[in-house]
Design an enzyme around this catalytic site. Sequence first.
Site, PDB file in Angstrom:
ATOM      1  N   GLU A 106       1.045  -1.131  -0.001  1.00 53.25           N
ATOM      2  CA  GLU A 106       0.023   0.082  -0.128  1.00 53.25           C
ATOM      3  C   GLU A 106       0.813   1.133   0.055  1.00 53.25           C
ATOM      4  O   GLU A 106       0.722   2.191   0.791  1.00 53.25           O
ATOM      5  CB  GLU A 106      -0.746  -0.013   1.132  1.00 53.25           C
ATOM      6  CG  GLU A 106      -2.032  -1.201   1.071  1.00 53.25           C
ATOM      7  CD  GLU A 106      -2.798  -1.499   2.372  1.00 53.25           C
ATOM      8  OE1 GLU A 106      -2.781  -0.586   3.237  1.00 53.25           O
ATOM      9  OE2 GLU A 106      -3.430  -2.178   2.423  1.00 53.25           O
ATOM     10  N   GLU A 163      -6.565 -10.512  -1.848  1.00 53.84           N
ATOM     11  CA  GLU A 163      -7.479 -10.228  -0.607  1.00 53.84           C
ATOM     12  C   GLU A 163      -8.881 -10.236  -1.124  1.00 53.84           C
ATOM     13  O   GLU A 163      -9.470  -9.047  -0.635  1.00 53.84           O
ATOM     14  CB  GLU A 163      -7.068  -8.945   0.316  1.00 53.84           C
ATOM     15  CG  GLU A 163      -5.637  -9.259   0.792  1.00 53.84           C
ATOM     16  CD  GLU A 163      -5.184  -8.057   1.553  1.00 53.84           C
ATOM     17  OE1 GLU A 163      -6.154  -7.425   1.927  1.00 53.84           O
ATOM     18  OE2 GLU A 163      -3.852  -7.794   1.732  1.00 53.84           O
TER      19      GLU A 163
END
Length: 390
Positions: A176, A282
Amino acid sequence: MKNTNNKLLASALSFIIYHLSFSGVAAQSLAEAYRDCWYTGVSVNQWEVAADLSGQNAHDVTGMVSGDQTRDWPIITANFNWVVAENCMKCEVVHPQEGIYDFTLADQFVDKAKAAGLKVLGHALIWHSQCAPWFHYDDQGNLVSPEVLKKRMREHIYTIVNHFRGRVDAWDVVNEAFEDDGSPRQSLFYQILGTDYIPLAFQYAHEADPTIELYYNDFSMNKAPKVEGVCRFFEPLIRQGLPVTAIGMQGHMILEDNNYIQEYEHSIETIARLGVQTAFTELDISVLPNPYGFSGANVSDRFAYRPQMDPYKDGLTPQQEQAVEDFWLSFYQMLLRHKDNIQRVSFWCLNDANSWRNDFPIRGRTDYATLFDRQNRPKPFVQKLIELAP
């Protein structure tokens, strides 16, 4: 006697069919059905590995519906071939203080996964969130110099990667690092080192273990500006030999949004042009209202609970169940069109009870984001996904 034997046989078969249907173990799993296309994975929380009845919960966003979720483990091993820890391998857990490491929970997870023949993804080496507070500061509370942060990163990555060498198959090296518009996230790593911390992390991980696969991972990668920004950043680095095996796309989706299929198709094609594969890392899909237009998975984003934002406490409507099924069938059809460019398709949380979507971005709701219901039974659409496999 013959009639009695037939009745006993019929009874036994009925019991087996009932057991398979309601134990979460299908006659064929998604992992088996798609073994020639990609790996199929799931995240694992620490209470699925070993029971902890102390009642402690150190994580804000987690799957602790019970301190003993070990009943999930046979479902995990029967249905998936790749696993990743939800929290126990992150910096705040394994490296809470400078020079002090605690691999207790992580070792339990990795050892149990390898004993079951599962591949393991380490998650994550460098991430601004859930990073131990000491990592970026000196004794006076000031940000450390670039040279000090490089030294800390190298020691952190070398120690962790070497500890798990031969047991962990791949690492999310950096997690991220970009905003939704494709620009670098203004994290403390960035404030001290600029974007140099990203290739440095990959360099250190590769030096520590040249045999493992290394990934970049991020959310909102369905958004064209973000995936294109990430790929613009990595393209010259990969061309120069940076060891990036795959780009990971998290896939925390919301049912009322309806452009994911086309958006992720564009993202897969964009990543493929780098010469590396895509990993869906995910996946889940929330069925709950999203009045704030929220997207992504920034764990610091929170909204207040309101009853009207939690309409399915007693179960989904048939229309909602059909909409979820239609989505996953369409999503897998899209994945199959690009199977040569996909390394792994992994889901976040095993069942609806322990899904983090119950508490994110609004705590205390009842969501239905996963493949398995609250009794660990595969939802009906899972069998249809299995039947869709080539």
